[in-house]
Design a protein around this motif. Structure first.
Motif, PDB file in Angstrom:
ATOM      1  N   LEU A  23       0.932  -1.096  -0.017  1.00  0.00           N
ATOM      2  CA  LEU A  23       0.185   0.018  -0.082  1.00  0.00           C
ATOM      3  C   LEU A  23       0.666   1.273  -0.071  1.00  0.00           C
ATOM      4  O   LEU A  23       0.468   2.178  -0.593  1.00  0.00           O
ATOM      5  CB  LEU A  23      -0.813  -0.051   1.338  1.00  0.00           C
ATOM      6  CG  LEU A  23      -2.060   0.790   1.280  1.00  0.00           C
ATOM      7  CD1 LEU A  23      -3.082   0.765   0.085  1.00  0.00           C
ATOM      8  CD2 LEU A  23      -2.921   0.641   2.394  1.00  0.00           C
ATOM      9  N   GLN A  24       1.927   1.124   0.699  1.00  0.00           N
ATOM     10  CA  GLN A  24       2.916   2.216   0.522  1.00  0.00           C
ATOM     11  C   GLN A  24       3.310   2.548  -0.772  1.00  0.00           C
ATOM     12  O   GLN A  24       3.610   3.757  -1.086  1.00  0.00           O
ATOM     13  CB  GLN A  24       4.212   1.866   1.560  1.00  0.00           C
ATOM     14  CG  GLN A  24       4.050   1.914   3.009  1.00  0.00           C
ATOM     15  CD  GLN A  24       3.880   3.266   3.497  1.00  0.00           C
ATOM     16  OE1 GLN A  24       3.926   4.215   3.034  1.00  0.00           O
ATOM     17  NE2 GLN A  24       4.316   3.156   5.039  1.00  0.00           N
ATOM     18  N   THR A  25       3.538   1.579  -1.509  1.00  0.00           N
ATOM     19  CA  THR A  25       4.024   1.803  -3.023  1.00  0.00           C
ATOM     20  C   THR A  25       2.881   2.385  -4.039  1.00  0.00           C
ATOM     21  O   THR A  25       3.062   3.399  -4.496  1.00  0.00           O
ATOM     22  CB  THR A  25       4.390   0.384  -3.502  1.00  0.00           C
ATOM     23  OG1 THR A  25       5.407  -0.170  -2.860  1.00  0.00           O
ATOM     24  CG2 THR A  25       4.900   0.635  -4.914  1.00  0.00           C
ATOM     25  N   ILE A  26       1.439   1.756  -3.498  1.00  0.00           N
ATOM     26  CA  ILE A  26       0.444   2.427  -4.318  1.00  0.00           C
ATOM     27  C   ILE A  26       0.234   3.914  -4.004  1.00  0.00           C
ATOM     28  O   ILE A  26      -0.250   4.722  -4.783  1.00  0.00           O
ATOM     29  CB  ILE A  26      -0.797   1.545  -3.849  1.00  0.00           C
ATOM     30  CG1 ILE A  26      -0.816   0.489  -4.463  1.00  0.00           C
ATOM     31  CG2 ILE A  26      -2.105   2.255  -4.304  1.00  0.00           C
ATOM     32  CD1 ILE A  26      -1.905  -0.686  -3.672  1.00  0.00           C
ATOM     33  N   ILE A  27       0.771   4.229  -2.770  1.00  0.00           N
ATOM     34  CA  ILE A  27       0.453   5.463  -2.433  1.00  0.00           C
ATOM     35  C   ILE A  27       1.428   6.641  -2.870  1.00  0.00           C
ATOM     36  O   ILE A  27       1.219   7.718  -3.371  1.00  0.00           O
ATOM     37  CB  ILE A  27       0.224   6.002  -0.898  1.00  0.00           C
ATOM     38  CG1 ILE A  27      -1.153   5.197  -0.097  1.00  0.00           C
ATOM     39  CG2 ILE A  27       0.442   7.222  -0.272  1.00  0.00           C
ATOM     40  CD1 ILE A  27      -0.997   5.002   1.184  1.00  0.00           C
ATOM     41  N   SER A  28       2.720   6.031  -2.885  1.00  0.00           N
ATOM     42  CA  SER A  28       3.857   6.829  -3.171  1.00  0.00           C
ATOM     43  C   SER A  28       4.223   6.990  -4.619  1.00  0.00           C
ATOM     44  O   SER A  28       4.649   8.028  -5.114  1.00  0.00           O
ATOM     45  CB  SER A  28       5.257   6.474  -2.241  1.00  0.00           C
ATOM     46  OG  SER A  28       5.445   5.214  -2.845  1.00  0.00           O
ATOM     47  N   VAL A  29       3.963   5.986  -5.452  1.00  0.00           N
ATOM     48  CA  VAL A  29       4.265   5.875  -6.820  1.00  0.00           C
ATOM     49  C   VAL A  29       3.665   7.067  -7.797  1.00  0.00           C
ATOM     50  O   VAL A  29       4.221   7.872  -8.533  1.00  0.00           O
ATOM     51  CB  VAL A  29       4.178   4.348  -7.661  1.00  0.00           C
ATOM     52  CG1 VAL A  29       4.187   4.683  -8.902  1.00  0.00           C
ATOM     53  CG2 VAL A  29       5.267   3.596  -6.987  1.00  0.00           C
ATOM     54  N   GLY A  87      -5.428   4.388  -2.277  1.00  0.00           N
ATOM     55  CA  GLY A  87      -4.694   4.049  -1.338  1.00  0.00           C
ATOM     56  C   GLY A  87      -4.714   4.541  -0.068  1.00  0.00           C
ATOM     57  O   GLY A  87      -4.605   3.716   0.872  1.00  0.00           O
ATOM     58  N   TYR A  88      -4.731   5.649   0.241  1.00  0.00           N
ATOM     59  CA  TYR A  88      -5.089   6.346   1.633  1.00  0.00           C
ATOM     60  C   TYR A  88      -6.160   5.991   2.160  1.00  0.00           C
ATOM     61  O   TYR A  88      -6.271   5.633   3.294  1.00  0.00           O
ATOM     62  CB  TYR A  88      -5.056   7.775   1.352  1.00  0.00           C
ATOM     63  CG  TYR A  88      -3.555   8.560   1.504  1.00  0.00           C
ATOM     64  CD1 TYR A  88      -2.847   8.506   2.866  1.00  0.00           C
ATOM     65  CD2 TYR A  88      -2.928   8.899   0.339  1.00  0.00           C
ATOM     66  CE1 TYR A  88      -1.747   9.018   2.706  1.00  0.00           C
ATOM     67  CE2 TYR A  88      -1.470   9.430   0.424  1.00  0.00           C
ATOM     68  CZ  TYR A  88      -0.923   9.680   1.929  1.00  0.00           C
ATOM     69  OH  TYR A  88       0.346   9.924   1.672  1.00  0.00           O
ATOM     70  N   GLU A  89      -7.323   5.797   1.482  1.00  0.00           N
ATOM     71  CA  GLU A  89      -8.638   5.395   1.933  1.00  0.00           C
ATOM     72  C   GLU A  89      -8.517   3.834   2.405  1.00  0.00           C
ATOM     73  O   GLU A  89      -9.017   3.699   3.618  1.00  0.00           O
ATOM     74  CB  GLU A  89      -9.743   5.368   0.793  1.00  0.00           C
ATOM     75  CG  GLU A  89     -11.079   5.009   1.318  1.00  0.00           C
ATOM     76  CD  GLU A  89     -11.605   6.040   2.303  1.00  0.00           C
ATOM     77  OE1 GLU A  89     -12.617   5.809   3.276  1.00  0.00           O
ATOM     78  OE2 GLU A  89     -11.272   7.307   2.561  1.00  0.00           O
ATOM     79  N   MET A  90      -7.849   2.990   1.669  1.00  0.00           N
ATOM     80  CA  MET A  90      -7.590   1.848   2.040  1.00  0.00           C
ATOM     81  C   MET A  90      -6.770   1.711   3.523  1.00  0.00           C
ATOM     82  O   MET A  90      -6.873   1.119   4.357  1.00  0.00           O
ATOM     83  CB  MET A  90      -6.889   0.953   1.108  1.00  0.00           C
ATOM     84  CG  MET A  90      -7.746   0.524  -0.019  1.00  0.00           C
ATOM     85  SD  MET A  90      -6.646  -0.490  -1.336  1.00  0.00           S
ATOM     86  CE  MET A  90      -6.374  -1.790  -0.467  1.00  0.00           C
ATOM     87  N   LEU A  91      -5.771   2.629   3.364  1.00  0.00           N
ATOM     88  CA  LEU A  91      -4.934   2.810   4.614  1.00  0.00           C
ATOM     89  C   LEU A  91      -5.596   2.995   5.777  1.00  0.00           C
ATOM     90  O   LEU A  91      -5.636   2.534   6.965  1.00  0.00           O
ATOM     91  CB  LEU A  91      -3.923   3.775   4.449  1.00  0.00           C
ATOM     92  CG  LEU A  91      -2.967   4.189   5.645  1.00  0.00           C
ATOM     93  CD1 LEU A  91      -2.274   2.892   6.217  1.00  0.00           C
ATOM     94  CD2 LEU A  91      -2.174   5.356   5.282  1.00  0.00           C
ATOM     95  N   HIS A  92      -6.730   3.985   5.494  1.00  0.00           N
ATOM     96  CA  HIS A  92      -7.422   4.527   6.677  1.00  0.00           C
ATOM     97  C   HIS A  92      -8.385   3.489   7.306  1.00  0.00           C
ATOM     98  O   HIS A  92      -8.576   3.443   8.387  1.00  0.00           O
ATOM     99  CB  HIS A  92      -8.404   5.742   6.122  1.00  0.00           C
ATOM    100  CG  HIS A  92      -9.407   6.204   7.112  1.00  0.00           C
ATOM    101  ND1 HIS A  92      -9.023   6.668   8.564  1.00  0.00           N
ATOM    102  CD2 HIS A  92     -10.758   6.328   7.300  1.00  0.00           C
ATOM    103  CE1 HIS A  92     -10.109   7.031   9.121  1.00  0.00           C
ATOM    104  NE2 HIS A  92     -11.170   6.646   8.471  1.00  0.00           N
TER     105      HIS A  92
END
Length: 363
Positions: A161-167, A192-197
């Motif tokens: 998820l970090q990759t999904i958010i940063s790329v 990605g941020y919504e999934m993280l939340h």
């Protein structure tokens, strides 16, 4: 009275005493008999565990005190309640018995109603303790399962998820793209941020409630995260025609400004997102929402012109505390408090009908 036949072990070297107790208890309980301390230990060591032991004190070779001491010294038998049934009724004898772990004393000659009442009481207490122990084991198993799910979520979901958010941000900054392509990448980043939340809300907060969460600290650019939260909620504040005012040390925020704090960035994003969303929900339309950062105090204040309802002012940071919001869960400010406490930060608020509400986080 529970009709299940619980097991009682009667230990006495006098046959007449055994007969009296047996006739009194046999209709209600399953009985086993031992005529010496050694016999009693053999019975329980062979796995025939009673729910209660009625134990005489004055017996040859091994008296009741020694039997009690041995039973309480073995973890397999230490939880069996023991009632001394004895002619020894001196205060010192009772004190010694209780020190060894006995739960009660019954004096000889016995009173049948008294014996029945005390036996029933101890059997009931033992059943309750066993039930609590069983429930505790179930809770431990459930907690272990949650721990395993959390491990999977953190390592198997959060890392990609970090990759999904940063790329997407990297591509937007380094590659010539059409506007529609940038919008698509922004959508990927927002998803990605919504999934993280969602992951943080359901897993990390549970560990924070238990006091077992370990923050993974790094340097965070507060300004960058703040801009990200505001951009993600742009549609909300534009619909309400709210104006977002950002400042650092009393000055309007510029593009090059930054403020570095130490913490876990993904949790910090989740906390800011909740608090700003709450401020947007609470703010009247066409009003300003101010986000003021102070680099000297290492703090941020989120202010809106809505007042916290009177009925939740005392429980503002409590779980499920909400008022007048049909879809509100009451978890936004609660999770903000947990995240702050996990980091060692301080979160507080002031509110009034005249000045609105200001939430301050000091890092």
């Amino acid at each position: 009275m529970n009709m299940e036949k619980h097991k009682i072990l009667i230990v006495d070297d006098t046959p007449v005493n055994i007969t009296v107790l047996s006739e009194l208890l046999m209709d209600e309980f399953e009985l086993s008999i031992a005529m010496s301390g050694h016999d009693a230990l053999d019975i329980v060591n062979e796995g025939d565990m009673p729910d209660l032991i009625l134990l005489d004190i004055m017996m040859p070779e091994m008296d009741g005190f020694e039997v009690c001491q041995r039973l309480k010294g073995d973890h397999k038998t230490s939880e069996i309640p023991i009632i001394f049934v004895t002619a020894k009724n001196e205060v010192d004898d009772e004190a010694k018995g209780f020190e060894l772990g006995a739960v009660d004393f019954i004096s000889k000659p016995i009173s049948p109603p008294l014996v029945l009442a005390r036996v029933r009481t101890q059997i009931s207490l033992k059943a309750s303790r066993d039930k609590l122990a069983e429930q505790n084991e179930q809770l431990i198993e459930a907690n272990n399962l949650i721990e395993e799910v959390e491990r999977i979520a953190r390592h198997d979901l959060k890392n990609p998820l970090q990759t999904i958010i940063s790329v997407p941000e990297i591509l937007i900054l380094s590659v010539e793209l059409e506007d529609y392509q940038k919008d698509m990448l922004k959508r990927v980043e927002e998803a990605g941020y919504e999934m993280l939340h969602m992951i943080n809300s359901s897993l990390d907060l549970f560990k924070m409630e238990q006091g077992t969460y370990k923050v993974q600290e790094s340097d965070i650019n507060l300004v960058k995260v703040l801009r990200k939260v505001i951009a993600d909620q742009k549609s909300i504040w534009e619909i309400k025609n709210n104006e977002m005012i950002l400042s650092l040390d009393g000055q309007a925020l510029s593009q090059d400004d930054s403020m570095i704090i130490c913490g876990e960035e993904l949790l910090f994003y989740s906390m800011l997102s909740n608090l700003i969303r709450n401020a947007l929900d609470a703010s009247p339309d066409n009003e300003k929402i101010t986000l003021s950062m102070n680099s000297e105090r290492k703090s941020i204040q989120i202010h809106n012109m809505g007042a916290v309802p009177l009925d939740i002012r005392e429980t503002f940071f409590d779980k499920y505390s909400t008022s007048g919001k049909p879809r509100g869960t009451g978890l936004g400010t609660y999770s903000a408090r947990l995240i702050s406490e996990a980091h060692g930060w301080q979160i507080e608020y002031v509110t009034s009908e005249e000045d609105g509400t200001a939430i301050t986080i000091t890092f």
